[in-house]
Write an enzyme that holds these catalytic residues in place. Structure first.
Site, PDB file in Angstrom:
ATOM      1  N   HIS A 149      -4.862  54.320 -66.955  1.00 23.89           N
ATOM      2  CA  HIS A 149      -4.060  55.008 -66.034  1.00 23.89           C
ATOM      3  C   HIS A 149      -4.758  55.464 -64.881  1.00 23.89           C
ATOM      4  O   HIS A 149      -6.141  55.903 -64.836  1.00 23.89           O
ATOM      5  CB  HIS A 149      -3.435  56.317 -66.788  1.00 23.89           C
ATOM      6  CG  HIS A 149      -4.401  57.386 -67.332  1.00 23.89           C
ATOM      7  ND1 HIS A 149      -4.966  58.206 -66.354  1.00 23.89           N
ATOM      8  CD2 HIS A 149      -5.132  57.466 -68.352  1.00 23.89           C
ATOM      9  CE1 HIS A 149      -5.951  58.985 -67.076  1.00 23.89           C
ATOM     10  NE2 HIS A 149      -6.256  58.417 -68.429  1.00 23.89           N
ATOM     11  N   ASP A 150      -4.046  55.451 -63.675  1.00 20.41           N
ATOM     12  CA  ASP A 150      -4.696  55.990 -62.221  1.00 20.41           C
ATOM     13  C   ASP A 150      -5.659  55.276 -61.662  1.00 20.41           C
ATOM     14  O   ASP A 150      -6.502  55.921 -60.692  1.00 20.41           O
ATOM     15  CB  ASP A 150      -4.775  57.399 -62.620  1.00 20.41           C
ATOM     16  CG  ASP A 150      -3.677  58.322 -62.861  1.00 20.41           C
ATOM     17  OD1 ASP A 150      -2.557  58.627 -62.228  1.00 20.41           O
ATOM     18  OD2 ASP A 150      -3.600  58.942 -64.105  1.00 20.41           O
ATOM     19  N   GLY A 208      -9.547  55.911 -67.321  1.00 20.15           N
ATOM     20  CA  GLY A 208      -8.545  56.404 -66.291  1.00 20.15           C
ATOM     21  C   GLY A 208      -9.450  56.729 -65.074  1.00 20.15           C
ATOM     22  O   GLY A 208     -10.702  57.102 -64.783  1.00 20.15           O
TER      23      GLY A 208
END
Length: 265
Positions: free
Chosen positions: A122-123, A140
């Site tokens: 994520h991200d 992440g």
């Protein structure tokens, strides 16, 4: 009409926006709120989750999973996206998770090659013309600059940054930030010189490469600590490459990697 060769074996949500000349092989699942650009090819058994945006002329090979929920216990189902640029190739069993509220999206740029079994959490923000070799695993919030190449089976700690035009050898554990234009490897990861071959392939001039070598001699081979080296470099002519390097170092939150050639701080 949905441009798929196998409508009887694939599931495509009615709200998904599929471009022109898109090939969708058997047993693909495409959820709602997905946009796929023209001339993209999607192989069998690919799953594309809601909030995913895929550009034009991409190739996604069998078993890839794009836009699944983050493997982050703080994620509470907030609306986030996964964005893939144009001309990007995603090989077998790659997994790319959508963003969280922290950044709102996970981004993979254009002209990127993600080899088999790469994981992008994520991200993450992956730049353009990046190559991640087989089984690279990114936690992440990792950022990767344009034209970086990361060797197979590398693993990167969350929030690490990898600069533009970097080459990282396979099997490296990336716990510190890797500044632009360098080669890195060993355990723990270390500076091993300028990415001369990669820069020449991208038509960077011999003069610029020599300037980069002098900059990194100050950073890694002068006996100065990082702050002292950056202060000294502030007195040099401020070329775009030097500004890119010093900005990267000044913005680093995890600190930059050390040198194989001796302590730098």
């Amino acid at each position: 009409m949905i441009p798929t060769q196998h409508p009887q074996t694939s599931y495509i949500h009615p709200s998904a926006e599929i471009g022109q000349n898109v090939t969708i092989e058997p047993f693909v699942v495409i959820h709602e709120d997905v946009i796929i650009g023209d001339n993209t090819w999607i192989g069998s058994h690919v799953v594309i989750y809601s909030g995913t945006r895929i550009g034009q002329n991409c190739k996604i090979y069998p078993g890839a999973v794009i836009g699944a929920n983050p493997q982050d216990l703080k994620y509470q189902g907030e609306y986030t996206t996964t964005e893939i640029g144009n001309n990007t190739t995603i090989r077998e069993c790659v997994t790319i998770n959508k963003g969280t509220s922290a950044n709102g999206k996970t981004v993979v740029g254009s002209n990127v090659l993600l080899m088999a079994y790469v994981h992008i959490a994520h991200d993450c923000i992956i730049g353009n013309n990046v190559i991640l070799a087989n089984a690279v695993n990114f936690a992440g919030h990792i950022e990767v600059g344009d034209f970086a190449v990361v060797g197979g089976m590398c693993a990167a700690h969350q929030f690490t940054h990898i600069g533009q035009h970097v080459m990282i050898s396979g099997g490296s554990l990336i716990r510190k930030d890797v500044p632009p234009f360098v080669r890195a490897g060993r355990e723990p990861i270390r500076f091993e010189g300028i990415n001369t071959v990669g820069l020449k392939r991208r038509t960077v001039s011999t003069e610029t490469i020599k300037q980069l070598q002098e900059i990194y001699k100050i950073l890694y081979m002068s006996g100065l600590n990082v702050s002292q080296a950056v202060n000294l470099l502030s007195e040099w002519p401020q070329t775009p490459e030097l500004i890119s390097i010093t900005d990267f170092i000044n913005q680093s939150k995890r600190g930059i990697m050390k040198s194989y050639y001796g302590p730098s701080y």
